[in-house]
Structures are given as structure tokens and as C-alpha cells.
Write a protein that holds these residues in place. Structure first.
Motif, short mmCIF file in Angstrom:
data_model
loop_
_atom_site.label_atom_id
_atom_site.label_comp_id
_atom_site.label_asym_id
_atom_site.label_seq_id
_atom_site.Cartn_x
_atom_site.Cartn_y
_atom_site.Cartn_z
N GLY A 86 69.89 26.47 97.96
CA GLY A 86 71.10 27.29 98.14
C GLY A 86 71.61 27.98 96.90
O GLY A 86 72.66 28.64 96.95
N ILE A 87 70.88 27.88 95.77
CA ILE A 87 71.32 28.55 94.53
C ILE A 87 70.16 29.38 93.99
O ILE A 87 69.05 28.85 93.78
N TYR A 88 70.43 30.68 93.77
CA TYR A 88 69.36 31.64 93.50
C TYR A 88 69.64 32.41 92.22
O TYR A 88 70.80 32.78 91.96
N LYS A 89 68.58 32.63 91.44
CA LYS A 89 68.72 33.39 90.19
C LYS A 89 67.82 34.62 90.26
O LYS A 89 66.65 34.52 90.62
N ILE A 90 68.40 35.77 89.88
CA ILE A 90 67.67 37.04 89.91
C ILE A 90 67.85 37.71 88.56
O ILE A 90 68.97 37.81 88.06
N SER A 91 66.73 38.17 87.97
CA SER A 91 66.77 38.81 86.65
C SER A 91 65.89 40.05 86.67
O SER A 91 64.82 40.03 87.28
N TRP A 92 66.38 41.09 85.99
CA TRP A 92 65.53 42.27 85.85
C TRP A 92 65.97 43.12 84.66
O TRP A 92 67.05 42.95 84.13
N THR A 93 65.07 44.03 84.26
CA THR A 93 65.38 45.00 83.22
C THR A 93 65.14 46.39 83.80
O THR A 93 64.19 46.59 84.57
N GLU A 94 66.03 47.33 83.48
CA GLU A 94 66.04 48.64 84.13
C GLU A 94 65.48 49.74 83.22
O GLU A 94 65.46 49.58 82.00
N PRO A 95 65.12 50.87 83.80
CA PRO A 95 64.65 52.01 82.99
C PRO A 95 65.69 52.49 81.97
O PRO A 95 65.33 53.08 80.96
N THR A 96 66.96 52.23 82.21
CA THR A 96 68.02 52.59 81.26
C THR A 96 68.03 51.67 80.04
O THR A 96 68.69 51.96 79.04
N GLY A 97 67.34 50.51 80.15
CA GLY A 97 67.43 49.46 79.13
C GLY A 97 68.50 48.44 79.45
O GLY A 97 68.68 47.48 78.69
N THR A 98 69.21 48.61 80.54
CA THR A 98 70.20 47.61 80.97
C THR A 98 69.47 46.40 81.54
O THR A 98 68.51 46.55 82.31
N ASP A 99 69.92 45.20 81.14
CA ASP A 99 69.36 43.96 81.68
C ASP A 99 70.41 43.26 82.53
O ASP A 99 71.61 43.35 82.23
N VAL A 100 69.95 42.58 83.57
CA VAL A 100 70.87 41.96 84.52
C VAL A 100 70.37 40.55 84.88
O VAL A 100 69.17 40.36 85.08
N ALA A 101 71.29 39.59 84.94
CA ALA A 101 70.97 38.24 85.43
C ALA A 101 72.06 37.82 86.41
O ALA A 101 73.24 37.83 86.06
N ARG A 106 67.34 56.54 76.80
CA ARG A 106 67.34 55.26 76.08
C ARG A 106 66.68 55.40 74.70
O ARG A 106 66.91 54.58 73.81
N GLU A 107 65.84 56.42 74.54
CA GLU A 107 65.25 56.70 73.22
C GLU A 107 66.19 57.56 72.38
O GLU A 107 66.31 57.37 71.17
N LYS A 108 66.86 58.50 73.03
CA LYS A 108 67.67 59.50 72.33
C LYS A 108 68.96 58.89 71.76
O LYS A 108 69.40 59.25 70.67
N TYR A 109 69.57 57.95 72.51
CA TYR A 109 70.87 57.39 72.12
C TYR A 109 70.70 55.97 71.58
O TYR A 109 69.63 55.40 71.61
N GLU A 110 71.84 55.38 71.15
CA GLU A 110 71.84 54.05 70.51
C GLU A 110 71.71 52.93 71.56
O GLU A 110 72.27 53.03 72.65
#
Ligand SMILES: C=Cc1ccc(O)cc1
Length: 178
Positions: free
Chosen positions: A63-78, A120-124
Motif C-alpha cells: 500500500g505504499i509506493y515510490k515513484i522517481s524520475w528525471t525530466e528533459p528540463t533537468g527537473t527531478d521528482v520523487a 537546460r544547457e543555455k540557462y543555470e
């Protein structure tokens, strides 16, 4: 939905709407065991929507689930879902450029992957903005796996209420009024 979540199979195919304690409203779909779709209704990047994001999806304990990913923007989510408690905890790790130019990401990302990779390359990147928040789940639906009608158009004002009030999907979880 009143079902009790016990297995990974109980979670896959489920569609959620939830509001973080900071007021940000998100809609998220466990499309299959390695893919998620989502729409953002409120918060820093409201209006953004994404299909077919690759993600790691595991059950930590029944009943407890963990989801993680990294996006093309460089944003990471857990995300840690406790659907039986109608709660989750999410941490979003935004690169500095998304905090400074959120408008670039507010789109149907699938049609603008190159722009995300260029930005994501152009900016900080650093320092990152870390947003850890609990959320209350306001809607759960059994959409079934690989249902492309769940997230199939841009978010609009009132969409979460249309979904919660049963005006958006038919009895087979297909989008009404296409
Ligand atoms: C950045 C995407 C994202 C999707 C769902 C969620 O709960 C938090 C972040």
C-alpha cells in the motif's frame, strides 16, 4: 474509490488529483509499471502537461509506493504515495532555470523536447530549488493501464472539478465530449 491498495498491481492504472500543502494542484496517472502522465493545475508551472514520462515505480511495503524520475528540463521528482491514507509526499528538485523561466516549461512538453534540452544547457542549473511537500488526494479513479484518454488535453480552469464531479470520463474511462 473505496478499494484498499495492497499490491503494485492495485496502484498501476490509478489516476489521482491532489493538492500540496503549498496549494499546488497536480493530476498524475500511473500509466504502467514504468510510465507516468501528468497535468499541473496550480502552482509555479500550472498549465504544463506531460505524457509518457519514463519513471521508476516500486512498492515499498503493501500500500505504499515510490515513484522517481528525471525530466528533459533537468527537473527531478520523487513521490511517495499512501493512497489508503489519501496522502502523498512529493519532492521536486527544480533547476535554477525553471524557477527563473517557468513559462518555457508551461506547455505540452512532448511537442517541445528540444526546447527543454536547449534551455537546460543555455540557462543555470544551480542552486536548485527543492520543494518537499505533503499533499491530500482529492480524487482517485481506476483508469486501467495504458489509457491515453486519461491525460489527453491541456489543463483548463475547472477541469479538476469536472473530473471529480464525474463530467469528464464515461463509464469506460474514456474522455467525454472529445
Ligand atoms: C514535475 C512534475 C511533477 C509531477 C507530479 C508531482 O506530484 C510533482 C511534480
Amino acid at each position: 474509490m473505496t478499494k484498499s491498495f495492497k499490491t503494485l498491481g492495485d496502484f498501476l492504472g490509478t489516476h489521482f488529483i491532489y493538492t500540496y500543502d503549498n496549494g499546488w494542484e497536480y493530476e498524475w496517472y500511473a500509466k504502467n509499471d514504468h510510465t507516468v502522465d501528468y497535468r499541473i493545475h496550480g502552482g509555479m508551472v500550472a498549465g504544463r502537461w506531460v505524457k509518457d514520462q519514463e519513471a521508476d515505480i516500486v512498492m515499498l511495503t503493501p500500500g505504499i509506493y515510490k515513484i522517481s524520475w528525471t525530466e528533459p528540463t533537468g527537473t527531478d521528482v520523487a513521490l511517495d504515495f499512501l493512497p489508503n491514507e489519501k496522502k502523498l509526499h512529493g519532492t521536486i528538485f527544480f533547476p535554477k532555470w525553471v524557477e527563473e523561466h517557468p513559462d518555457i516549461t508551461v506547455t505540452f512538453q512532448n511537442e517541445h523536447i528540444e526546447l527543454m534540452e536547449e534551455s537546460r544547457e543555455k540557462y543555470e542549473t544551480y542552486p536548485k530549488l527543492v520543494v518537499p511537500e505533503f499533499a491530500n488526494i482529492t480524487y482517485m479513479g481506476e483508469a486501467g493501464e495504458d489509457n491515453d484518454d486519461v491525460i489527453s488535453e491541456a489543463p483548463y480552469d475547472g477541469m479538476p472539478d469536472d473530473i471529480r464531479d464525474g463530467r469528464y470520463y464515461d463509464e469506460n474511462y474514456r474522455r467525454l465530449n472529445k
